[in-house]
Scaffold this active site. Structure first.
Site, PDB file in Angstrom:
ATOM      1  N   ASN A  66       8.517 -13.270   0.361  1.00 27.12           N
ATOM      2  CA  ASN A  66       9.046 -12.346  -0.646  1.00 27.12           C
ATOM      3  C   ASN A  66      10.558 -12.360  -0.755  1.00 27.12           C
ATOM      4  O   ASN A  66      11.126 -11.757  -1.661  1.00 27.12           O
ATOM      5  CB  ASN A  66       8.532 -10.923  -0.369  1.00 27.12           C
ATOM      6  CG  ASN A  66       7.066 -10.795  -0.692  1.00 27.12           C
ATOM      7  OD1 ASN A  66       6.460 -11.729  -1.225  1.00 27.12           O
ATOM      8  ND2 ASN A  66       6.476  -9.672  -0.342  1.00 27.12           N
ATOM      9  N   ARG A 114       0.634  -4.283 -12.798  1.00 23.20           N
ATOM     10  CA  ARG A 114       1.940  -4.765 -12.318  1.00 23.20           C
ATOM     11  C   ARG A 114       2.917  -4.777 -13.513  1.00 23.20           C
ATOM     12  O   ARG A 114       3.268  -5.815 -14.042  1.00 23.20           O
ATOM     13  CB  ARG A 114       1.802  -6.166 -11.722  1.00 23.20           C
ATOM     14  CG  ARG A 114       0.787  -6.290 -10.606  1.00 23.20           C
ATOM     15  CD  ARG A 114       1.085  -5.437  -9.391  1.00 23.20           C
ATOM     16  NE  ARG A 114       2.318  -5.794  -8.728  1.00 23.20           N
ATOM     17  CZ  ARG A 114       2.407  -6.744  -7.797  1.00 23.20           C
ATOM     18  NH1 ARG A 114       1.341  -7.447  -7.499  1.00 23.20           N
ATOM     19  NH2 ARG A 114       3.562  -7.016  -7.219  1.00 23.20           N
TER      20      ARG A 114
HETATM   21  C1  EPZ Z   1       7.367  -6.750  -4.413  1.00 21.96           C
HETATM   22  O1  EPZ Z   1       6.641  -6.711  -5.626  1.00 21.96           O
HETATM   23  C2  EPZ Z   1       6.541  -7.607  -3.451  1.00 21.96           C
HETATM   24  N1  EPZ Z   1       6.342  -8.938  -4.021  1.00 21.96           N
HETATM   25  C3  EPZ Z   1       5.177  -6.951  -3.220  1.00 21.96           C
HETATM   26  O2  EPZ Z   1       4.506  -7.738  -2.228  1.00 21.96           O
HETATM   27  C4  EPZ Z   1       5.395  -5.552  -2.671  1.00 21.96           C
HETATM   28  O3  EPZ Z   1       4.142  -4.922  -2.508  1.00 21.96           O
HETATM   29  C5  EPZ Z   1       6.262  -4.742  -3.652  1.00 21.96           C
HETATM   30  O4  EPZ Z   1       7.514  -5.424  -3.857  1.00 21.96           O
HETATM   31  C6  EPZ Z   1       6.571  -3.343  -3.140  1.00 21.96           C
HETATM   32  O5  EPZ Z   1       7.246  -3.440  -1.919  1.00 21.96           O
HETATM   33  C7  EPZ Z   1       7.333  -9.852  -3.920  1.00 21.96           C
HETATM   34  O6  EPZ Z   1       8.398  -9.578  -3.410  1.00 21.96           O
HETATM   35  C8  EPZ Z   1       7.036 -11.235  -4.461  1.00 21.96           C
HETATM   36  P1  EPZ Z   1       7.851  -3.323  -7.250  1.00 21.96           P
HETATM   37  P2  EPZ Z   1       7.321  -6.047  -6.928  1.00 21.96           P
HETATM   38  O7  EPZ Z   1       8.461  -3.695  -8.552  1.00 21.96           O
HETATM   39  O8  EPZ Z   1       8.792  -6.176  -6.879  1.00 21.96           O
HETATM   40  C9  EPZ Z   1       6.122  -0.111 -10.216  1.00 21.96           C
HETATM   41  C10 EPZ Z   1       2.776  -9.031  -1.292  1.00 21.96           C
HETATM   42  O9  EPZ Z   1       1.664  -8.679  -0.856  1.00 21.96           O
HETATM   43  N2  EPZ Z   1       6.862  -0.862 -11.257  1.00 21.96           N
HETATM   44  O10 EPZ Z   1       8.748  -2.938  -6.128  1.00 21.96           O
HETATM   45  O11 EPZ Z   1       6.604  -6.598  -8.114  1.00 21.96           O
HETATM   46  C11 EPZ Z   1       4.967  -0.904  -9.639  1.00 21.96           C
HETATM   47  O12 EPZ Z   1       3.788  -0.765 -10.423  1.00 21.96           O
HETATM   48  C12 EPZ Z   1       3.291  -8.427  -2.591  1.00 21.96           C
HETATM   49  O13 EPZ Z   1       3.543  -9.831  -0.723  1.00 21.96           O
HETATM   50  C13 EPZ Z   1       6.946  -0.338 -12.547  1.00 21.96           C
HETATM   51  O14 EPZ Z   1       6.410   0.719 -12.838  1.00 21.96           O
HETATM   52  O15 EPZ Z   1       6.924  -4.524  -6.765  1.00 21.96           O
HETATM   53  C14 EPZ Z   1       4.810  -0.270  -8.275  1.00 21.96           C
HETATM   54  O16 EPZ Z   1       4.048   0.916  -8.409  1.00 21.96           O
HETATM   55  C15 EPZ Z   1       2.273  -7.523  -3.269  1.00 21.96           C
HETATM   56  N3  EPZ Z   1       7.639  -1.045 -13.494  1.00 21.96           N
HETATM   57  C16 EPZ Z   1       6.242   0.100  -7.886  1.00 21.96           C
HETATM   58  O17 EPZ Z   1       6.980   0.118  -9.116  1.00 21.96           O
HETATM   59  C17 EPZ Z   1       8.277  -2.230 -13.206  1.00 21.96           C
HETATM   60  O18 EPZ Z   1       8.912  -2.803 -14.107  1.00 21.96           O
HETATM   61  C18 EPZ Z   1       6.907  -0.890  -6.938  1.00 21.96           C
HETATM   62  O19 EPZ Z   1       6.757  -2.174  -7.503  1.00 21.96           O
HETATM   63  C19 EPZ Z   1       8.167  -2.746 -11.893  1.00 21.96           C
HETATM   64  C20 EPZ Z   1       7.471  -2.046 -10.937  1.00 21.96           C
END
Ligand code: EPZ
Length: 445
Positions: free
Chosen positions: A23, A135
């Protein structure tokens, strides 16, 4: 599709080398699109997600070269599993991240900011949902719009354009579930080449954000405050290729810590950083897991009887959602009732049904799971659903009575490098079976 056959009963004992962080590597590889010349990345694990990112960058005009292992040039520090990865931008014409790459790897969204900043245009397929829930990328788009990009959707793609140069501003980037990790990195990366200063308030504080900021600063960016909720970026004209080692994978580390605990084993985990796992250490100490550290090595053992706890997933530095399934597997064998609440991805519970098939007693109540500890788990055919749920099933299978067959292990290949070799090397009875039933020969690491 491959499966794992795991016979329970082995206590894990020995030493495992932790790989570089998936990540961290994925957004860092995307950020290389903004650098002139070659960037050499060390510690990039060999995973299917990394292969997908290599393919995407290749289509975006980058030349990718992976050196052979053992060609470490920096004093042998860090994992020697893989050689360095060279990424050289040679052609900047194509700006499109195609659907059939994005649908397999959501992190493709990381190229949005770098492409807009460097090439003034980006076409990225809208990432679909996945096993852990929706997502959305609305925060990514909103943050980049605040820097001056304009967007429209076309045939399932997000099309972004910049007229002239992005312009810095002060912005809030948080969402309903808290900060966005990849959204913060996308906006931070784009702001590095914007005109003027950008402040991101409500930024994600994950170590992966800091790792990317540290590489960008080596490339010539001027970023401060990374690792805190307020990141400041002073835009510069150009970035140049550098050498950078990605941080150890804290989620792999946490997974192996809990694998040692569930098998009542003793593991030595090398090349990892426990400072990235303080909330995990805090919760596991209450369970009865003994964790000590010396330099970059973690020593793990556990008391025979595991204690039940409560845990709620939080943005960093809280307990990471990516270790929620693994903790649930561990708590299936605790002495009493535990409660896990998932605040980041409320639907991230597909592993509950599969663990219950193995004799666990878990009840879902909305974003909360109540885990009644049992004396033992039983081997059964189960199905992997997402990267981290798969790891939880491997943990449960190693301690279950009898044999467990885990189907669709391609999920685990996305994020755990050489997992069966690493587990075999510390005593796990695990083998990979291909669809044709042939056992693939896996040599211990
Ligand atoms: C990163 O995803 C990681 N992936 C995820 O790991 C990890 O679970 C996540 O961060 C949370 O820590 C990578 O780094 C490749 P977020 P990311 O944007 O950045 C909401 C694994 O298993 N959100 O921090 O895509 C979203 O729905 C993966 O290795 C919005 O609403 O996650 C979530 O509820 C799975 N709008 C929260 O924010 C947006 O535009 C956090 O998501 C973006 C996100």
């Amino acid at each position: 599709m491959d499966s794992f056959l795991i016979r329970g009963g082995s206590r894990l004992k020995g030493r495992i080398e932790i790989s570089g962080s998936k990540n961290s590597a994925l957004p860092i590889m995307a950020a290389c699109l903004m650098a002139e010349g070659r960037t050499t990345l060390k510690g990039v694990p060999r995973l299917s997600d990394i292969d997908s990112m290599n393919k995407l960058l290749g289509e975006l005009g980058c030349h990718i070269f992976r050196h052979e292992p053992g060609t470490l040039t920096s004093g042998g520090m860090g994992p020697s599993l893989n050689g360095p990865l060279d990424i050289t931008v040679t052609d900047e014409h194509n700006c499109e991240a195609r659907y059939d790459i994005v649908k397999t790897m959501r992190a493709s969204i990381c190229v949005l900011g770098p492409l807009l900043a460097k090439r003034k245009r980006a076409v990225v397929s809208i990432p679909g949902g996945c096993a852990i829930g929706d997502r959305p990328v609305d925060l990514h788009v909103r943050g980049l719009q605040k820097l001056g990009a304009t967007f429209h959707t076309e045939g399932g793609n997000i099309v972004g354009e910049v007229n002239g140069r992005l312009k810095g501003c002060r912005m809030y980037l948080g969402g309903a579930q808290g900060p966005t990790v990849l959204g913060t990195i996308n906006v931070m990366s784009a702001a590095a080449l914007a005109e003027g200063e950008t402040t991101i308030v409500g930024a994600a504080c994950e170590p992966e954000v800091s790792d990317c900021a540290n590489m960008l600063n080596k490339m010539g960016a001027k970023i401060t405050g990374h690792g805190t909720p307020e990141i400041r970026i002073e835009g510069v004209e150009r970035l140049v290729g550098v050498e950078h080692r990605v941080i150890p994978d804290r989620i792999e580390t946490g997974t192996f810590i809990m694998a040692a605990a569930i098998t009542n084993g003793e593991l030595e985990l090398k090349h990892c950083n426990l400072d990235h796992l303080l909330a995990v250490e805090d919760r596991l100490q209450e369970v009865g897991v003994k964790i000590t550290r010396e330099n970059g090595t973690i020593y793990v053992s556990s008391s025979r009887r595991l204690q039940p706890i409560e845990m709620t997933t939080q943005p960093y530095p809280g307990f990471p959602t990516d270790l929620q399934a693994q903790l649930m597997a561990l708590l299936c064998l605790a002495d009493g009732i535990s409660v896990i609440t998932e605040r980041i991805f409320p639907d991230r519970f597909l592993h509950v049904g599969e663990l219950n098939r193995m004799g666990a007693r878990i009840r879902k109540e909305g974003p909360t799971a109540i885990i009644q500890g049992v004396k033992e788990l039983n081997g059964a055919p189960v199905m992997a659903s997402d990267l981290r749920a798969s790891a939880a099933l491997v943990m449960a299978a190693m301690v279950a009575k009898g044999t467990t067959r885990i189907d669709r292990v391609y999920h685990i290949d996305r994020g755990y490098e050489k997992i069966e070799q690493k587990l075999m090397s510390v005593g796990a009875d695990i083998e990979r079976v291909s669809e044709t039933g042939r056992t693939s020969v896996t040599v211990a690491a």
